[in-house]
Design an enzyme around this catalytic site. Structure first.
Site, PDB file in Angstrom:
ATOM      1  N   ILE A 248       1.326  -1.417   0.008  1.00 42.31           N
ATOM      2  CA  ILE A 248       0.309  -0.310   0.108  1.00 42.31           C
ATOM      3  C   ILE A 248       1.013   1.440  -0.022  1.00 42.31           C
ATOM      4  CG2 ILE A 248      -1.678   0.819   1.372  1.00 42.31           C
ATOM      5  CD1 ILE A 248      -2.421  -1.580   2.868  1.00 42.31           C
ATOM      6  N   PRO A 249       0.919   1.547  -1.419  1.00 40.80           N
ATOM      7  CA  PRO A 249       2.249   2.499  -1.529  1.00 40.80           C
ATOM      8  C   PRO A 249       2.390   3.737  -0.663  1.00 40.80           C
ATOM      9  CG  PRO A 249       1.166   2.458  -3.225  1.00 40.80           C
ATOM     10  CD  PRO A 249       0.765   2.002  -2.215  1.00 40.80           C
ATOM     11  N   CYS A 250       2.426   4.498   0.445  1.00 39.79           N
ATOM     12  CA  CYS A 250       1.811   5.833   1.342  1.00 39.79           C
ATOM     13  C   CYS A 250       2.623   6.414   1.676  1.00 39.79           C
ATOM     14  CB  CYS A 250       2.420   5.484   2.817  1.00 39.79           C
ATOM     15  SG  CYS A 250       2.997   4.699   3.611  1.00 39.79           S
ATOM     16  N   HIS A 251       4.159   5.884   0.366  1.00 47.09           N
ATOM     17  CA  HIS A 251       5.494   6.290   0.188  1.00 47.09           C
ATOM     18  C   HIS A 251       5.389   7.896  -1.342  1.00 47.09           C
ATOM     19  CE1 HIS A 251       6.167   2.983  -1.978  1.00 47.09           C
ATOM     20  NE2 HIS A 251       7.065   3.813  -3.306  1.00 47.09           N
TER      21      HIS A 251
END
Length: 288
Positions: A248-251
């Site tokens: 889950i690419p919160c970056h």
């Protein structure tokens, strides 16, 4: 392409190289300087870096140089307008990511993992050791950890009623799959994940998974993607509470100004993840 082994010493060497490039990027260190810093030969470092990161040190440094100028971050954010984001709302993005996504039911959420057995282990990765935990329905935790952190405490905080079993053998295939993603390669098998959160947080995390590799969005972009343009602050809290790093690419969420902003696992890791993705995109475009 044969997958490189999960070799701790190799990961540590590449990780130190990435950390040095992040911290010293303004000095534009050469491959020879980088190799000297990590105690390796330039040839050996170049080979390991490409094998594990998917790009060369020079390509990563070039991407970070652009990132520092913030031009590409602003451009990426501006291209991800509401209409474009809505156009990515189909499940095709999830299929392209080779993820099988499930969410806990409201009842399961309330029970906090009661009756659930989680297998956990710590594995080396391109950006430092990762704590992985898996349920019968998929991976439910993936985080970068520091030496002083207690993996049991982290998991008990998220799944207080679950039974926790330390079993790295059970997670070896999952760790290899995740490493393929971190290295920019197409995973060979679909990876199942299990998300636990309120309906609002699940909505935010699912929207995050539709942000393309190499692109970024702001918190307000993400709020518009879920149809709640006034909920930027709640969206930011949901992003900060993501327990599945990379998947889950919160970056990929940055501030409206183009600044990187915070990251649960450190701003240097965030900068490295974004630069790696950008460098791989540039590399792929040049190869066409």
């Amino acid at each position: 392409m044969m997958e490189p082994p999960l070799n701790l010493s190799h990961f540590q060497l590449v990780q130190r190289a990435i950390e040095y490039l992040v911290s010293e990027r303004e000095q534009q260190p050469s491959l020879e300087q980088l190799a000297q810093h990590v105690g390796s030969s330039p040839f050996h470092l170049q080979r390991l870096f490409v094998a594990h990161a998917g790009v060369s040190p020079k390509e990563l440094l070039q991407a970070m140089t652009l990132q520092d100028a913030k031009r590409w971050l602003r451009q990426s954010s501006s291209t991800l307008d509401t209409s474009y984001a809505v156009g990515l709302s189909s499940t095709s993005r999830l299929h392209e990511l080779f993820l099988s996504v499930e969410s806990v039911s409201p009842g399961e959420y309330q029970r906090a993992g009661a009756g659930l057995t989680l297998h956990w282990g710590i594995f080396p990765s391109l950006l430092g050791p990762m704590l992985l935990a898996s349920s019968p329905r998929g991976l439910c935790h993936a985080s970068f950890i520091e030496a002083e952190e207690s993996p049991i405490a982290l998991l008990q905080h998220e799944w207080p009623q679950a039974q926790l079993l330390h079993d790295e053998a059970a997670l070896q295939a999952t760790a290899s799959n995740l490493q393929q993603r971190l290295s920019g390669r197409q995973p060979e098998q679909r990876l199942g994940i299990l998300m636990k959160g309120s309906p609002f947080r699940l909505q935010v995390w699912q929207a995050l998974m539709r942000v393309p590799v190499g692109q970024t969005c702001s918190y307000s972009d993400l709020a518009r993607m879920i149809g709640q343009p006034q909920a930027s602050r709640a969206v930011a809290q949901s992003v900060a509470n993501n327990a599945l790093a990379v998947l889950i690419p919160c970056h990929r969420v940055i501030r409206q100004s183009g600044e990187l902003g915070g990251y649960r696992w450190g701003s240097s890791r965030k900068a490295a993840l974004l630069a790696l993705e950008r460098a791989r995109q540039d590399h792929a475009e040049l190869a066409v």
